[in-house]
Write a protein that holds these residues in place. Structure first.
Motif, short mmCIF file in Angstrom:
data_model
loop_
_atom_site.label_atom_id
_atom_site.label_comp_id
_atom_site.label_asym_id
_atom_site.label_seq_id
_atom_site.Cartn_x
_atom_site.Cartn_y
_atom_site.Cartn_z
N ILE A 196 0.86 -1.18 0.00
CA ILE A 196 0.00 0.00 0.00
C ILE A 196 0.89 1.23 0.00
CG2 ILE A 196 -1.67 1.40 1.27
CD1 ILE A 196 -2.73 -1.01 2.61
N ALA A 201 -3.51 5.44 0.37
CA ALA A 201 -4.37 5.06 1.50
C ALA A 201 -4.98 6.28 2.17
CB ALA A 201 -3.57 4.24 2.52
N GLN A 223 -11.10 -1.67 1.42
CA GLN A 223 -11.09 -1.93 2.86
C GLN A 223 -10.32 -3.21 3.21
OE1 GLN A 223 -12.73 0.18 5.20
NE2 GLN A 223 -11.81 -1.08 6.78
N ARG A 226 -6.59 -2.66 2.94
CA ARG A 226 -6.17 -1.87 4.10
C ARG A 226 -5.98 -2.76 5.33
NH1 ARG A 226 -7.16 3.65 3.62
NH2 ARG A 226 -8.39 4.19 1.80
N ARG A 230 -2.57 -3.66 7.60
CA ARG A 230 -3.02 -2.66 8.55
C ARG A 230 -1.86 -1.81 9.09
NH1 ARG A 230 -7.49 0.29 9.51
NH2 ARG A 230 -8.30 0.12 11.64
N ASP A 233 -1.60 0.87 6.70
CA ASP A 233 -2.84 1.65 6.66
C ASP A 233 -2.96 2.60 7.85
OD1 ASP A 233 -5.43 2.36 5.69
OD2 ASP A 233 -6.34 0.94 7.10
N THR A 236 -1.76 6.47 8.05
CA THR A 236 -2.38 7.65 7.41
C THR A 236 -2.83 8.65 8.47
OG1 THR A 236 -4.61 6.71 7.47
CG2 THR A 236 -3.29 6.24 5.50
N ASN A 239 -6.18 7.77 10.12
CA ASN A 239 -6.12 6.68 11.08
C ASN A 239 -5.36 7.06 12.34
OD1 ASN A 239 -7.73 4.74 9.94
ND2 ASN A 239 -6.10 3.87 8.68
N LYS A 535 -13.09 0.52 10.60
CA LYS A 535 -12.21 1.71 10.58
C LYS A 535 -11.85 2.17 11.99
CE LYS A 535 -13.28 3.85 6.10
NZ LYS A 535 -14.29 2.97 5.46
#
Lengths: 548, 548
Positions: A196, A201, A223, A226, A230, A233, A236, A239, A535
């Motif tokens: 990723i 992302a 999703q 992601r 993780r 992800d 970001t 997040n 999320k």
């Protein structure tokens, strides 16, 4: 409390794959093969990088070689305490102009300008700063610029440089200063072929669609990808914001309750029998005895009340083996549970809910502005509307409101997800709030330990609380008289043998009491209007996912 | 980290039954039969009480009948919000002299003086007050006194009365005022034949032994009986204190770490593979996939560091399926876990441990005096000795100290419980502290993810922390380079396939980092010098106990 249908958000492509069981299973096979190919590529790439590192680390031809390179692993094994001062990226500002700063961060982006200059954007915990390498006699060699431009994205580097303040605004970084690099060392390399890209992302759906209108196809990270990666992800900004807000929700929950005389407790997750009956439990063997994972701390938190703690709360995992493939169910989530003696009325419990959540929402809006902005950049949402004094409607009033707009509904049944959403809309229109309490639910749709109403045994001293049309809290007064509790358990078809220690707890004198339970991930999801509970779970567990 | 032998404290009779597996199993059968008999007695008693209640509740012959009696259940189903003001027992003091107070509590003791007077000691959350009923025209009838003296101990009652201040000190209650009862209602009756008497459960070993010397045999409640009837046991002042201190330990842990930029996280307890290898895991079926309960959040908290959270902590249950029958092992306990980026040296982690625990001990001594006194009343202990700056010894220095007093020990092995205790004694004598850090442990005795020392691969960048001669914390710098981590895992015989997502996390750029883990129950046990970890777990789980 509501029955659940699989949820589909037709406008959000991220949600498509995992909502239909069939396609999810098919995808999962394809995904596995894809992952296997990716792993092989990564391993090859890692080997190449490792080979490359050793060849790049030594450059005897450059007299400035000691100003850059890969930090040898032995130097990273706690070799010395140098006493050097490190500065966080988020602390870099104009006050530090002309000073030398030592920073550690990730390479977020690199751009070479010819062979004599390079820009490196360094990121640390969501904050970014632009670093500039310019070939300068006795400081920066062309080889050093080459070293910098050869770094793989997401690698960890140490940079020493002088802080300067540019005349114009810096767009590609959060900090409005630049670092004129004097030294740069790579602490740990990332593989070049990342599964990723952080930029991808971090992109909003809006940005992707606007680009598409302009004829440009940007990468959309779905999703499942992601969640498979993780660790990338969660880097970001959105997040980073989500999980700092989650931490803050928990803090406020704790601090508010402590200030009101509650005691934080920990009850066992390994229990004999099932915590609330029902079949959706994870079973296991406990040293030869059948056991299961607690679906909630319900029984033990009540036992703590019987044990004289007066007012208790617990924050801990709860486990549900349900096959719920919705946007708001997980097999493991963090329960925020409260139980308290009540003197007269279950409204004492609703009073706590009211003050607790108004305090929480106020505090999030006050103290988490940066985090909320970061989330809003990627997942646009409007601030939650809530009243200073939380609206309370009875279940019957709710039913009435729904009927008035033509929704057919069983007055003694439960609300389904659709009715809950509809009622949320009606309440918003009429009372201008997205946070309200619905109480006096029909007894038949509540657990056996719920106290029936004094004036009508078809209803109960119970409540649900809603945010943005979705249920977030369930609470009630409990039955505190053992004979009556036994009667209610039997009436609900519970095998009372499995909960005998619980019922016995009430034989030694139990005060009237009540409480409620909240899902931490749901609070965060609904406060920020996220479209999927995955999320707001760091490493989510659903019926198809037990890794990473 | 130390290997464990079953622990026996020969001077403490409470510890005898559960330390030898054989006798514990035998006892458990006897215990079961005893419990069954007790349950039957309780049920009969409950029925008798119920019958008695209905006959006593109505007394048409007494014109003052409405001043006492059993509150009907319907009145306790949230019938009304009266707006009456309730006063907590702990708030009853001389300032309230001559005022009318409304209180709810448990009947701790009753004493009749003839037929015209009775004393009732009322207890609420560990605080007690003496209430007096005296036959008075138009207020208290002889029937009302009879009603009060017929109450079973531990029943919940509401009392309305006038606060008076006696001339002499009250010995049998914590509050130095009395309540002249005007009204008394029983809210919920306890069965008369309680399996544990709170007075017995609250008695110190010292008191029992002194009484024995004076020829009196007092009841001693053994540990298993306490745990079987935990709901009664936790009502003792010492237990009320223990769990309030536990809550405070957690608070300080959180608040200290938050103030230093840590983020609180929640990682999954349901995982594929085992968290740290080894066989002592609880296994279960996760929707058709083999899974287990996390033995620690080790792997996921490191992944959170790889995910840019910088500094994280987690408070949550950890599960160990070990067959450890010692005074300090549980199958489920609350882990306090920390993980953080380090710039140069694992001493940065030890610095956090040092400041965190000194802050914690200071705060407990400052803010929990009442609780510590309550514990000390039953379980005598001396305050913990600790230094302002925590002592750090290397493992080699520790070995040297032990050798100097003739303890034979493998310099590259682990310390056993006995050596740990001995070293604790030596450190106390030499440095006057019962809290210290031992670091640079042999690599061979640490988990695979531990970073070896830069100067000697037989040692590692790791540490244990001791309180009163017992290990309480384990920590270390971790290996942050994926290839090296893989190599170390293989060298330790780990099936690397089961931890592939963990190792992959390091391929995307991982910063140098370290951390530590603490058991909440152990902190409380050792700070208060309790002799068994079951005393600091609300509902303990050991290899033989999964209830209540």
């Amino acid at each position: 409390m509501a029955s659940e249908e699989p949820y589909q958000n037709p406008t959000n492509p991220e949600d498509q794959p995992q909502n239909e069981e069939g396609s999810a299973k098919k995808l999962s096979k394809k995904e596995a093969a894809k992952l296997e190919r990716l792993r092989k590529r990564q391993e090859a790439a890692a080997a190449a990088v490792a080979a490359n590192i050793s060849s790049m680390a030594i450059d005897d031809t450059d007299p400035l070689a000691e100003n850059y390179g890969d930090t040898p692993l032995d130097d990273l094994k706690s070799k010395e305490i140098s006493g050097r001062k490190w500065t966080e990226v988020k602390a870099l500002n104009e006050d530090l102009k002309d000073q030398v700063a030592l920073i550690r961060g990730r390479v977020q982006a690199i751009r070479a300008v010819g062979k004599k200059m390079a820009f490196v954007v360094l990121r640390e915990r969501g904050f970014t700063v632009q670093c500039i390498l310019t070939v300068t006699p006795d400081v920066v060699s062309a080889q050093m610029v080459k070293f910098a431009t050869s770094l793989s994205r997401e690698s960890i580097v140490d940079i020493e440089g002088v802080i300067t303040v540019p005349a114009t605004t810096i767009k590609g970084a959060t900090q409005q200063v630049e670092v004129q690099v004097k030294k740069i060392y790579c602490v740990n390399k990332a593989i070049p072929a990342l599964p990723i890209n952080i930029d991808d992302a971090a992109r909003s759906e809006e940005e992707i669609e606007n680009a598409l209108k302009a004829g440009e196809q940007l990468v959309r990270v779905n999703q499942d990808t992601r969640l498979n990666f993780r660790v990338l992800d969660i880097r970001t900004p959105a997040n980073q914001g989500i999980f700092r807000i989650q931490c803050q929700v928990e803090n406020i929950f704790r601090q508010f309750l402590l200030s009101e005389g509650f005691v934080g407790i920990h009850t066992p997750k390994l229990i004999a029998g099932s915590s609330e009956g029902g079949s959706a439990v994870f079973k296991l063997d406990y040293k030869g005895q059948p056991a299961c994972l607690a679906q909630s701390p319900q029984l033990h938190k009540q036992m703590a009340i019987c044990g004289d703690f007066g007012r208790v709360f617990e924050i801990g995992p709860v486990f549900r083996a349900e096959d719920s493939f919705t946007h708001r169910h997980l097999c493991e989530f963090t329960g925020l549970d409260v139980e308290m003696e009540i003197k007269e009325h279950y409204s004492e419990v609703m009073d706590v809910v009211d003050r607790l959540f108004v305090t929480m929402f106020d505090s999030l809006n006050d103290t988490c502005q940066k985090e909320l902005e970061a989330i809003n950049e990627q997942y646009r949402f409007k601030p939650l509307k809530y009243l200073r004094k939380t609206l309370r409607l009875t279940f019957e009033e709710g039913i009435q409101m729904l009927r008035e707009v033509g929704v057919e509904i069983d007055p003694l049944g439960d609300l389904n997800t659709e009715s809950e959403r509809k009622l949320g809309q009606l309440v918003l229109e009429k009372y201008d709030t997205e946070f309200y309490i619905l109480h006096r639910y029909p007894l038949a749709v509540r657990p056996f330990y719920t106290m029936p109403c004094y004036d009508n045994p078809l209803y109960s001293n119970s409540f649900d609380v809603f945010i943005r049309g979705e249920e977030i809290i369930s609470g009630a007064q409990r039955v505190h008289v053992p004979e009556y509790l036994l009667e209610r358990a039997q009436a609900c078809g519970i095998d009372v043998k499995t909960i005998s220690t619980y019922i016995d707890s009430f034989r030694y004198g139990a005060p009237p009491h009540g409480g409620f339970g909240v899902g931490l991930e749901r609070v965060v999801m609904l406060f920020c209007a996220l479209n999927n509970i995955r999320k707001s779970s760091l490493f989510p567990r659903d019926p198809q996912r037990i890794a990473p």
